[in-house]
Design a protein around this motif. Structure first.
Motif, PDB file in Angstrom:
ATOM      1  N   LEU A 400     -10.292  12.156   7.148  1.00 26.60           N
ATOM      2  CA  LEU A 400     -10.315  10.803   6.562  1.00 26.60           C
ATOM      3  C   LEU A 400     -10.544   9.756   7.659  1.00 26.60           C
ATOM      4  O   LEU A 400     -11.219   8.739   7.430  1.00 26.60           O
ATOM      5  N   ALA A 401     -10.007  10.032   8.842  1.00 24.43           N
ATOM      6  CA  ALA A 401     -10.239   9.121   9.965  1.00 24.43           C
ATOM      7  C   ALA A 401     -11.723   9.067  10.301  1.00 24.43           C
ATOM      8  O   ALA A 401     -12.301   7.985  10.491  1.00 24.43           O
ATOM      9  N   TRP A 422      -0.766  -0.602   6.568  1.00 19.61           N
ATOM     10  CA  TRP A 422      -0.146  -0.338   5.271  1.00 19.61           C
ATOM     11  C   TRP A 422      -0.591   1.024   4.732  1.00 19.61           C
ATOM     12  O   TRP A 422       0.206   1.789   4.211  1.00 19.61           O
ATOM     13  N   THR A 423      -1.884   1.265   4.838  1.00 18.26           N
ATOM     14  CA  THR A 423      -2.416   2.542   4.333  1.00 18.26           C
ATOM     15  C   THR A 423      -1.755   3.707   5.047  1.00 18.26           C
ATOM     16  O   THR A 423      -1.299   4.673   4.408  1.00 18.26           O
ATOM     17  N   LEU A 475      -0.145   8.415  -3.300  1.00 15.23           N
ATOM     18  CA  LEU A 475      -1.346   8.019  -4.039  1.00 15.23           C
ATOM     19  C   LEU A 475      -1.673   6.549  -3.802  1.00 15.23           C
ATOM     20  O   LEU A 475      -2.851   6.165  -3.749  1.00 15.23           O
ATOM     21  N   ALA A 476      -0.636   5.737  -3.638  1.00 12.70           N
ATOM     22  CA  ALA A 476      -0.895   4.331  -3.317  1.00 12.70           C
ATOM     23  C   ALA A 476      -1.616   4.246  -1.976  1.00 12.70           C
ATOM     24  O   ALA A 476      -2.588   3.480  -1.812  1.00 12.70           O
ATOM     25  N   GLY A 477      -1.171   5.056  -1.024  1.00 10.25           N
ATOM     26  CA  GLY A 477      -1.842   5.105   0.280  1.00 10.25           C
ATOM     27  C   GLY A 477      -3.270   5.615   0.154  1.00 10.25           C
ATOM     28  O   GLY A 477      -4.189   5.087   0.788  1.00 10.25           O
ATOM     29  N   TYR A 481      -6.606   3.623   1.000  1.00 10.82           N
ATOM     30  CA  TYR A 481      -7.577   4.216   1.916  1.00 10.82           C
ATOM     31  C   TYR A 481      -8.967   4.231   1.271  1.00 10.82           C
ATOM     32  O   TYR A 481      -9.974   3.857   1.907  1.00 10.82           O
ATOM     33  N   LEU A 482      -9.008   4.677   0.005  1.00 13.59           N
ATOM     34  CA  LEU A 482     -10.309   4.780  -0.670  1.00 13.59           C
ATOM     35  C   LEU A 482     -10.950   3.401  -0.806  1.00 13.59           C
ATOM     36  O   LEU A 482     -12.181   3.265  -0.733  1.00 13.59           O
ATOM     37  N   TRP A 483     -10.125   2.400  -1.019  1.00 12.04           N
ATOM     38  CA  TRP A 483     -10.664   1.029  -1.078  1.00 12.04           C
ATOM     39  C   TRP A 483     -11.255   0.658   0.284  1.00 12.04           C
ATOM     40  O   TRP A 483     -12.375   0.128   0.362  1.00 12.04           O
TER      41      TRP A 483
END
Lengths: 495, 298
Positions: A400-401, A422-423, A475-477, A481-483
């Protein structure tokens, strides 16, 4: 430590701006597909914990096991292709992988994934991701014959396209580097020679190991198909289990090492220090090629017909492999950031914490590979804790990085430091809560692979319920991240 | 589940595992038992019902009765961890007990027979007694409960049966009787059944034992003889120890990696082991093929 040699432009896959743009686009598409599948498969994971927590009772057990199979196989496959796509992209700065093969791998992966989704969600194929023999042939009336055929077809398509992909990357490396050069044998021997970038060393060692895993996959697939056809021939379950874990454990190991290759390549861009291949690093990764062949035996401790020397080999190999691969990489990472000027953003945070998660998961792995401990832990939720730690909080964060970095690089949108923190915080809090609950449940004798817990194991319900809260955080993270990464990748496509 | 499970009773059938009915001598005995009033102490009550609730008088006429809905031999994998019916019983000394009272004390091996059985029960019980003696641990690690499903049996008759078997006063052995309803409930919960012949002399029932731990069925052994080796596995299970089991590959298997010898526990490498070396060999050959012969620049 010498600086890595910058490759001559004419020897790379990015020889022209057009080819560079093509690589960027295809890698962005790979990453967007990985994002989509990751989200779907993560939601399936949430669904399973909801069922185990008796919060969602509408999912029958046979569907649960089909979902479990899709979640497991899907995650293993998604992160393998994510890592391969990332490594291919970074590798193209040094050598010239085939873009046609990359496209073939993409097409094969999509076809394989569609087949896998069909056989699990529609065919109820529910053997678990390890599809141990003879389970696919004994559906108990749950899955039809076409699902078995479709499953083997899916494995065949994925196996063929991934093998070709692996061979092509090695071929590309071989056009520029000799085997000794790519594996830094001259460094091992203490001789002068051209520098071998750590990224090339790790990638080459890993892809060579991948060849063994794919040969195991071919053998096991052929044996399965021979039995599936009306030949009257049967297979030895123990032989099949050995081969399946040779392939399965190998594939997971390879994925992690490819993630580490990305760390070796990317993290120095965020610090004031550089990495180079020294004798220790070269020895570690050369040794890892062979140790990977032996560690999978720790999946067979319960099989008393397996000769004892192989069981010991599994334990010793599992201990030893943590030294070259994990310890060296952890020290390398700490060396890069310790009292160094580090540009912390979502990419560097995910890279750093990915290596640390891999280290923690590795400690669990060493415990789990100890025969005496394995006899107590192996069929409990301790094991999902172990592999979620070094996968979700290890290699997944590394890949993901890379994807975030690629999006940032191609879109021109600079990383948002506040959102990045935050992510990372949400991802880590949710992720570690999830694996902690698995570990605690395992220590409390809650078995794995149960869709519903009987009265004797009712504590499993509570662990599952609490873990749902952490999955929500995770999932919030993931959504943050996806955003962050997703919109950069989408914008990068049109750049 | 032990292979070669046996049915005892008045039926002659070709089903596998019906060792009594297969043997010519046993068949003769079977017919004799079914037809011979001398073996019956008293006729079957008209309202007697078998364990599955089927009225004996409805099961057909004649010496050999074949029910239309022949039950299969119980399978351990279908009943594992099922809750066992908590039957009331009267032990051989006439004391009222419950099975739960016994299984709370220590794990149980429960079997259903009837005292006047002239067919499978005596040799089966003698085999069980020999196996228990060989394995050891009765009265310390587990108890054996021999219950009659025949409502005509009395505690005294069960005590006499224990004496005939040489088990009178043996530690860990309980003989007793139970009510038809309790027998039916217990039989149903462990996968057994009882079907009386129309004369009420012989009964079709599986020779089997159920290992019960904490009220749950953890093992089933089906068969007219109880090999000590099999019973030892049952006791291991009751002691919560790992029971190693390995299905030996059939002759249809092309390759096996190791050849296991159950009699010695030894393992030998077989031809299939070469397939385990194939990935490593493929890796080496593949690497040499890819890197060999290329004019590498670095």
């Amino acid at each position: 430590m010498a600086e890595p040699t910058a490759p001559a432009a004419t020897t790379t896959g990015l020889a022209t701006e057009a080819t560079a743009r093509s690589w960027r686009r295809s890698t962005l598409v790979w990453m967007l597909v990985v994002f989509a599948l990751f989200l779907i498969l993560a939601l399936l994971g949430l669904a399973m914990r909801l069922v185990q927590g008796e919060i969602w009772t509408a999912l029958p057990p046979e569907v649960f096991y089909a979902v479990l199979t899709l979640h497991g196989l899907g995650m293993v496959g998604v992160w393998y292709v994510g890592a391969m796509a990332g490594v291919s992209y970074r590798l193209a700065r040094f050598v010239a992988p085939s873009r046609a093969v990359n496209r073939l791998a993409f097409g094969g992966t999509l076809l394989g994934v569609v087949l896998l989704i069909a056989v699990t969600l529609f065919g109820r194929f529910g053997t678990g991701w390890y599809f141990l023999h003879p389970l696919p042939f004994h559906s108990g009336g749950v899955w039809p014959d076409w699902a078995v055929t479709g499953f083997f077809a899916s494995l065949g398509v994925l196996g063929v396209s991934w093998t070709i992909w692996t061979v092509d990357l090695l071929r590309a490396i071989a056009r520029r580097y000799s085997l000794g050069g790519a594996l830094a044998w001259h460094v091992l021997a203490g001789r002068e020679g051209p520098a071998t970038p750590p990224f090339i060393l790790v990638t080459t060692a890993t892809l060579i190991s991948a060849l063994a895993a794919f040969v195991a996959a071919v053998v096991v697939l052929v044996l399965f198909v021979v039995e599936w056809l009306p030949t009257g021939v049967a297979n030895d379950p123990l032989l099949m289990k050995n081969l399946i874990f040779f392939f399965g454990h190998g594939l997971v190991n390879i994925t992690m090492y490819l993630g580490v290759a990305l760390v070796y390549d990317l993290l120095p861009e965020f610090t004031s220090r550089k990495l180079a291949t020294n004798r220790l690093v070269a020895a570690a990764w050369n040794l890892a090629i062979f140790l990977v062949l032996a560690v999978y035996f720790h999946h067979l401790y319960m099989d008393f017909v397996q000769p004892r020397f192989l069981q010991y080999l599994g334990q010793i190999g599992s201990y030893l492999i943590s030294i070259p691969a994990a310890v060296i990489s952890i020290f390398s990472t700490l060396y890069l950031v310790w009292k160094a000027r580090v540009r912390w953003n979502l990419t560097s945070l995910f890279l750093f914490f990915g290596v640390m998660g891999w280290a923690i998961g590795g400690v669990e792995a060493v415990i789990d590979s100890t025969i005496a401990a394995n006899f107590r832990f192996h069929n409990t939720l301790w094991v999902p804790s172990h592999f979620h730690t070094y996968y979700l909080l290890g290699v997944v964060m590394m890949i993901l990085a890379f994807a975030h970095h690629l999006g940032e690089e191609t879109s021109g949108l600079p990383a948002n430091g506040r959102l990045g923190r935050w992510t990372t915080g949400l991802f880590l809090a949710g992720g570690y809560g999830l694996v902690l609950l698995f570990a605690l449940a395992g220590a409390d004798s809650v078995p794995r692979r149960y869709s519903n817990y009987p009265a004797e194991l009712i504590q499993g319900v509570d662990y599952a319920r609490v873990s749902v809260a952490f999955i929500a955080l995770l999932l919030a993270g993931v959504l943050l991240y996806l955003w962050e990464a997703g919109r950069r990748c989408v914008r990068g496509l049109s750049a | 589940v032990t292979a070669g499970g046996a049915r005892a009773g008045c039926r002659q059938r070709a089903a596998s595992g019906c060792s009594v009915a297969r043997s010519p001598l046993a068949s003769l005995l079977l017919l004799a038992a079914a037809a011979g009033p001398a073996l019956a102490a008293d006729p079957a009550p008209a309202d007697r019902r078998s364990a599955d609730g089927t009225a004996a008088s409805e099961q057909g006429a004649g010496a050999v009765v074949v029910a239309a809905d022949e039950p299969d031999l119980p399978r351990e994998d279908e009943r594992i961890y099922a809750r066992v019916f908590d039957a009331e019983l009267t032990d051989a000394a006439g004391a009222p007990r419950r099975l739960s009272e016994l299984w709370r004390r220590r794990p149980l091996i429960v079997t259903l027979v009837f005292a006047r059985c002239a067919l499978i029960c005596p040799p089966y019980l003698r085999s069980l007694a020999r196996a228990v003696d060989a394995v050891g641990g009765a009265g310390e690690q587990f108890d054996v409960v021999v219950l009659s499903f025949d409502p005509r049996d009395t505690p005294e008759e069960m005590a006499a049966l224990a004496v005939r078997l040489g088990l009178d006063g043996e530690p860990g052995w309980t003989f007793g009787t139970t009510s038809p309803a309790a027998a039916a409930g217990l039989a149903d919960s462990i996968g057994a059944w009882v079907r009386w012949d129309p004369a009420g002399v012989a009964a079709d029932h599986p020779a089997m034992l159920a290992a019960v731990d904490g009220g749950r069925l953890v093992r089933l052994l089906v068969g007219a003889t109880v090999p000590p080796r099999r019973l030892r596995e049952v006791v291991w299970e009751l002691r919560h120890e790992l029971v190693p089991s390995y299905p030996l590959p059939s002759e249809r298997v092309l390759f096996r990696c190791f050849r296991y010898r159950p009699e010695t526990g030894g393992v030998a490498v077989d031809w299939g082991f070469l397939l385990l070396l194939a990935p490593g060999a493929g890796m080496l050959l593949g690497t040499l093929a890819i890197f060999g012969g290329r004019p590498a620049r670095v």
